[in-house]
Design a protein around this motif. Structure first.
Motif, PDB file in Angstrom:
ATOM      1  N   LEU A  18      11.094  -2.501  -3.487  1.00 19.98           N
ATOM      2  CA  LEU A  18      10.978  -1.376  -2.570  1.00 19.98           C
ATOM      3  C   LEU A  18      10.638  -1.869  -1.169  1.00 19.98           C
ATOM      4  O   LEU A  18       9.946  -2.878  -1.005  1.00 19.98           O
ATOM      5  N   GLU A  19      11.122  -1.145  -0.161  1.00 18.32           N
ATOM      6  CA  GLU A  19      10.851  -1.479   1.227  1.00 18.32           C
ATOM      7  C   GLU A  19      10.101  -0.338   1.905  1.00 18.32           C
ATOM      8  O   GLU A  19      10.383   0.839   1.636  1.00 18.32           O
ATOM      9  N   PRO A  20       9.175  -0.656   2.813  1.00 15.32           N
ATOM     10  CA  PRO A  20       8.508   0.415   3.551  1.00 15.32           C
ATOM     11  C   PRO A  20       9.511   1.193   4.397  1.00 15.32           C
ATOM     12  O   PRO A  20      10.392   0.602   5.020  1.00 15.32           O
ATOM     13  N   ASP A  21       9.370   2.499   4.388  1.00 18.29           N
ATOM     14  CA  ASP A  21      10.162   3.340   5.281  1.00 18.29           C
ATOM     15  C   ASP A  21       9.345   3.546   6.554  1.00 18.29           C
ATOM     16  O   ASP A  21       8.117   3.642   6.500  1.00 18.29           O
ATOM     17  N   GLU A  22      10.023   3.612   7.692  1.00 20.00           N
ATOM     18  CA  GLU A  22       9.321   3.671   8.968  1.00 20.00           C
ATOM     19  C   GLU A  22       9.697   4.907   9.759  1.00 20.00           C
ATOM     20  O   GLU A  22      10.841   5.376   9.712  1.00 20.00           O
ATOM     21  N   TYR A  23       8.706   5.425  10.479  1.00 20.87           N
ATOM     22  CA  TYR A  23       8.918   6.482  11.470  1.00 20.87           C
ATOM     23  C   TYR A  23       8.215   6.066  12.746  1.00 20.87           C
ATOM     24  O   TYR A  23       7.020   5.746  12.721  1.00 20.87           O
ATOM     25  N   ASP A  24       8.952   6.043  13.828  1.00 22.85           N
ATOM     26  CA  ASP A  24       8.405   5.653  15.127  1.00 22.85           C
ATOM     27  C   ASP A  24       7.777   4.265  15.057  1.00 22.85           C
ATOM     28  O   ASP A  24       6.733   4.004  15.666  1.00 22.85           O
ATOM     29  N   GLY A  25       8.401   3.365  14.299  1.00 22.12           N
ATOM     30  CA  GLY A  25       7.961   1.976  14.221  1.00 22.12           C
ATOM     31  C   GLY A  25       6.815   1.712  13.281  1.00 22.12           C
ATOM     32  O   GLY A  25       6.352   0.567  13.171  1.00 22.12           O
ATOM     33  N   SER A  26       6.331   2.723  12.587  1.00 23.13           N
ATOM     34  CA  SER A  26       5.188   2.556  11.681  1.00 23.13           C
ATOM     35  C   SER A  26       5.554   2.937  10.259  1.00 23.13           C
ATOM     36  O   SER A  26       6.378   3.835  10.031  1.00 23.13           O
ATOM     37  N   ALA A  27       4.949   2.240   9.299  1.00 19.46           N
ATOM     38  CA  ALA A  27       4.879   2.768   7.941  1.00 19.46           C
ATOM     39  C   ALA A  27       3.735   3.786   7.927  1.00 19.46           C
ATOM     40  O   ALA A  27       2.943   3.855   8.853  1.00 19.46           O
ATOM     41  N   TRP A  28       3.660   4.581   6.854  1.00 21.16           N
ATOM     42  CA  TRP A  28       2.649   5.639   6.810  1.00 21.16           C
ATOM     43  C   TRP A  28       1.962   5.649   5.455  1.00 21.16           C
ATOM     44  O   TRP A  28       2.609   5.459   4.410  1.00 21.16           O
ATOM     45  N   LEU A  29       0.666   5.851   5.493  1.00 18.98           N
ATOM     46  CA  LEU A  29      -0.152   5.976   4.293  1.00 18.98           C
ATOM     47  C   LEU A  29      -0.766   7.367   4.294  1.00 18.98           C
ATOM     48  O   LEU A  29      -1.323   7.801   5.303  1.00 18.98           O
ATOM     49  N   SER A  30      -0.651   8.073   3.167  1.00 20.57           N
ATOM     50  CA  SER A  30      -1.118   9.467   3.104  1.00 20.57           C
ATOM     51  C   SER A  30      -2.075   9.672   1.942  1.00 20.57           C
ATOM     52  O   SER A  30      -1.881   9.125   0.846  1.00 20.57           O
ATOM     53  N   PHE A  31      -3.091  10.502   2.202  1.00 23.47           N
ATOM     54  CA  PHE A  31      -4.004  10.998   1.176  1.00 23.47           C
ATOM     55  C   PHE A  31      -3.724  12.488   1.028  1.00 23.47           C
ATOM     56  O   PHE A  31      -3.695  13.224   2.022  1.00 23.47           O
ATOM     57  N   VAL A  32      -3.517  12.925  -0.209  1.00 22.22           N
ATOM     58  CA  VAL A  32      -3.069  14.300  -0.449  1.00 22.22           C
ATOM     59  C   VAL A  32      -3.952  14.956  -1.507  1.00 22.22           C
ATOM     60  O   VAL A  32      -3.706  14.819  -2.711  1.00 22.22           O
ATOM     61  N   PRO A  33      -4.994  15.673  -1.102  1.00 21.06           N
ATOM     62  CA  PRO A  33      -5.747  16.487  -2.054  1.00 21.06           C
ATOM     63  C   PRO A  33      -5.064  17.837  -2.259  1.00 21.06           C
ATOM     64  O   PRO A  33      -4.523  18.423  -1.315  1.00 21.06           O
ATOM     65  N   PHE A  34      -5.101  18.336  -3.491  1.00 22.54           N
ATOM     66  CA  PHE A  34      -4.477  19.625  -3.809  1.00 22.54           C
ATOM     67  C   PHE A  34      -4.876  20.008  -5.220  1.00 22.54           C
ATOM     68  O   PHE A  34      -5.659  19.315  -5.875  1.00 22.54           O
ATOM     69  N   THR A  35      -4.335  21.104  -5.699  1.00 27.02           N
ATOM     70  CA  THR A  35      -4.524  21.461  -7.095  1.00 27.02           C
ATOM     71  C   THR A  35      -3.181  21.731  -7.753  1.00 27.02           C
ATOM     72  O   THR A  35      -2.278  22.316  -7.149  1.00 27.02           O
ATOM     73  N   ASN A  36      -3.038  21.223  -8.966  1.00 26.12           N
ATOM     74  CA  ASN A  36      -1.883  21.497  -9.811  1.00 26.12           C
ATOM     75  C   ASN A  36      -2.123  22.783 -10.577  1.00 26.12           C
ATOM     76  O   ASN A  36      -3.228  23.018 -11.079  1.00 26.12           O
ATOM     77  N   VAL A  37      -1.102  23.607 -10.711  1.00 24.86           N
ATOM     78  CA  VAL A  37      -1.212  24.804 -11.544  1.00 24.86           C
ATOM     79  C   VAL A  37      -0.038  24.851 -12.509  1.00 24.86           C
ATOM     80  O   VAL A  37       1.063  24.404 -12.205  1.00 24.86           O
TER      81      VAL A  37
ATOM     82  N   ASP B  60       0.802  -0.573  10.034  1.00 24.62           N
ATOM     83  CA  ASP B  60       1.763  -1.644  10.287  1.00 24.62           C
ATOM     84  C   ASP B  60       2.644  -1.835   9.049  1.00 24.62           C
ATOM     85  O   ASP B  60       2.133  -1.939   7.928  1.00 24.62           O
ATOM     86  N   PRO B  61       3.972  -1.861   9.216  1.00 27.22           N
ATOM     87  CA  PRO B  61       4.855  -1.982   8.040  1.00 27.22           C
ATOM     88  C   PRO B  61       4.553  -3.212   7.187  1.00 27.22           C
ATOM     89  O   PRO B  61       4.722  -3.171   5.959  1.00 27.22           O
ATOM     90  N   SER B  62       4.110  -4.317   7.805  1.00 26.95           N
ATOM     91  CA  SER B  62       3.830  -5.518   7.021  1.00 26.95           C
ATOM     92  C   SER B  62       2.653  -5.310   6.073  1.00 26.95           C
ATOM     93  O   SER B  62       2.589  -5.916   4.997  1.00 26.95           O
ATOM     94  N   VAL B  63       1.705  -4.432   6.455  1.00 28.61           N
ATOM     95  CA  VAL B  63       0.567  -4.130   5.582  1.00 28.61           C
ATOM     96  C   VAL B  63       1.049  -3.405   4.329  1.00 28.61           C
ATOM     97  O   VAL B  63       0.664  -3.748   3.203  1.00 28.61           O
ATOM     98  N   MET B  64       1.895  -2.401   4.513  1.00 33.97           N
ATOM     99  CA  MET B  64       2.411  -1.678   3.351  1.00 33.97           C
ATOM    100  C   MET B  64       3.312  -2.567   2.502  1.00 33.97           C
ATOM    101  O   MET B  64       3.265  -2.533   1.270  1.00 33.97           O
ATOM    102  N   ASP B  65       4.125  -3.384   3.149  1.00 37.10           N
ATOM    103  CA  ASP B  65       5.044  -4.254   2.414  1.00 37.10           C
ATOM    104  C   ASP B  65       4.279  -5.181   1.474  1.00 37.10           C
ATOM    105  O   ASP B  65       4.736  -5.458   0.359  1.00 37.10           O
ATOM    106  N   ALA B  66       3.100  -5.633   1.893  1.00 36.99           N
ATOM    107  CA  ALA B  66       2.309  -6.541   1.060  1.00 36.99           C
ATOM    108  C   ALA B  66       1.764  -5.867  -0.184  1.00 36.99           C
ATOM    109  O   ALA B  66       1.379  -6.548  -1.140  1.00 36.99           O
ATOM    110  N   HIS B  67       1.741  -4.539  -0.201  1.00 41.30           N
ATOM    111  CA  HIS B  67       1.204  -3.803  -1.336  1.00 41.30           C
ATOM    112  C   HIS B  67       2.288  -3.154  -2.202  1.00 41.30           C
ATOM    113  O   HIS B  67       1.969  -2.412  -3.134  1.00 41.30           O
ATOM    114  N   LEU B  68       3.544  -3.407  -1.899  1.00 41.03           N
ATOM    115  CA  LEU B  68       4.644  -2.766  -2.619  1.00 41.03           C
ATOM    116  C   LEU B  68       5.327  -3.740  -3.563  1.00 41.03           C
ATOM    117  O   LEU B  68       5.344  -4.952  -3.322  1.00 41.03           O
ATOM    118  N   PRO B  69       5.943  -3.234  -4.639  1.00 35.81           N
ATOM    119  CA  PRO B  69       6.809  -4.083  -5.457  1.00 35.81           C
ATOM    120  C   PRO B  69       7.968  -4.634  -4.629  1.00 35.81           C
ATOM    121  O   PRO B  69       8.404  -4.019  -3.648  1.00 35.81           O
TER     122      PRO B  69
END
Length: 249
Positions: free
Chosen positions: A52-71, A40-49
């Motif tokens: 900044l405003e939440p960006d939305e796709y299909d009416g939702s904000a998005w939260l991502s977890f990204v595991p990877f390795t830096n080289v 829900d965009p309001s959830v992300m908005d509460a955690h942002l400075p």
């Protein structure tokens, strides 16, 4: 020179900290999983400075977890052999400011104490020290992370992931483009100032991904309730990146 190779690389990184602060960085991102949750965009908005405003796709904000390795993380223009490589785990959402689609990082967990401290001090990034392993075998990645940063809320992430299906160019996929084709990221520094960094890289190549994430306590570590919807997974073999120095908003 005594000590193990990782220690020697980190000492070299530390000795170049003044250079790192002044010039862009080059690096490679490899074996990435994008685990994307509609929120829900309001959830992300509460955690942002406020800036900044939440960006939305299909009416939702998005939260991502990204595991990877830096080289080969290094000051721009220096040989790859002088760079360091560290596995990493990012927690991010998607924001706009002045119409520019960007990423906002809640946290970046990484292995390597000296590198984490350097990134916090000179790049103003919310890095946390963690014990992380990333292994590629039999066509899949096994990833484990346990945050060990002094004073930080504990967080664990563990699972496996792999590409499935055919590769595609992210700009050709509406959701893929929304999630990964962004060339600026924001963070909030320890002095509560908002900072940004511009990044340059080729368009992403993505695969649909299958993932078995057995442990993920990063929702609670950031005070965010786990969404009811299912996540969308993408895998990328990676690309090379140039990141500008951090600037105050």
């Amino acid at each position: 020179m005594s000590g193990d190779p990782e220690t020697r690389r980190e000492k070299g990184f530390s000795s170049e900290s003044r250079i790192v602060r002044m010039v862009p960085l080059e690096m490679g991102w490899r074996h990435l999983l994008f685990e994307n949750w509609p929120v829900d965009p309001s959830v992300m908005d509460a955690h942002l400075p406020e800036s900044l405003e939440p960006d939305e796709y299909d009416g939702s904000a998005w939260l991502s977890f990204v595991p990877f390795t830096n080289v080969a993380v290094r000051p721009r223009g220096t040989p790859e052999a002088l760079g360091i490589g560290l596995p990493e785990l990012n927690v991010r959402t998607y924001v706009t400011r002045d119409g520019v689609p960007s990423v906002y990082f809640f946290s970046l967990d990484a292995q390597g104490i000296v590198s984490v401290l350097g990134a916090r001090l000179f790049q103003h990034l919310p890095y946390y020290y963690a014990r992380i392993s990333l292994e590629w075998a039999d066509g899949r990645v096994r990833f484990r992370s346990r945050r060990r940063h002094p004073g930080a809320r504990p967080a664990r992430y563990e699972g496996t992931y792999r590409p499935v299906g055919e590769p595609f160019s992210a700009p050709d996929d509406p959701l893929g483009a929304f999630l990964v084709e962004r060339y600026r990221f924001y963070t909030e520094a320890q002095d509560e100032s908002v900072r940004y960094t511009d990044v340059d890289h080729d368009p992403w190549t993505l695969y649909p991904a299958a993932a078995d994430i057995r442990t993920n306590t990063l929702f609670s570590a950031h005070g965010i309730a786990r969404p009811d919807a299912d996540p969308v997974y993408y895998y990328s073999p990676g690309l090379d990146v140039v990141a500008s120095r951090s600037k105050r908003l």
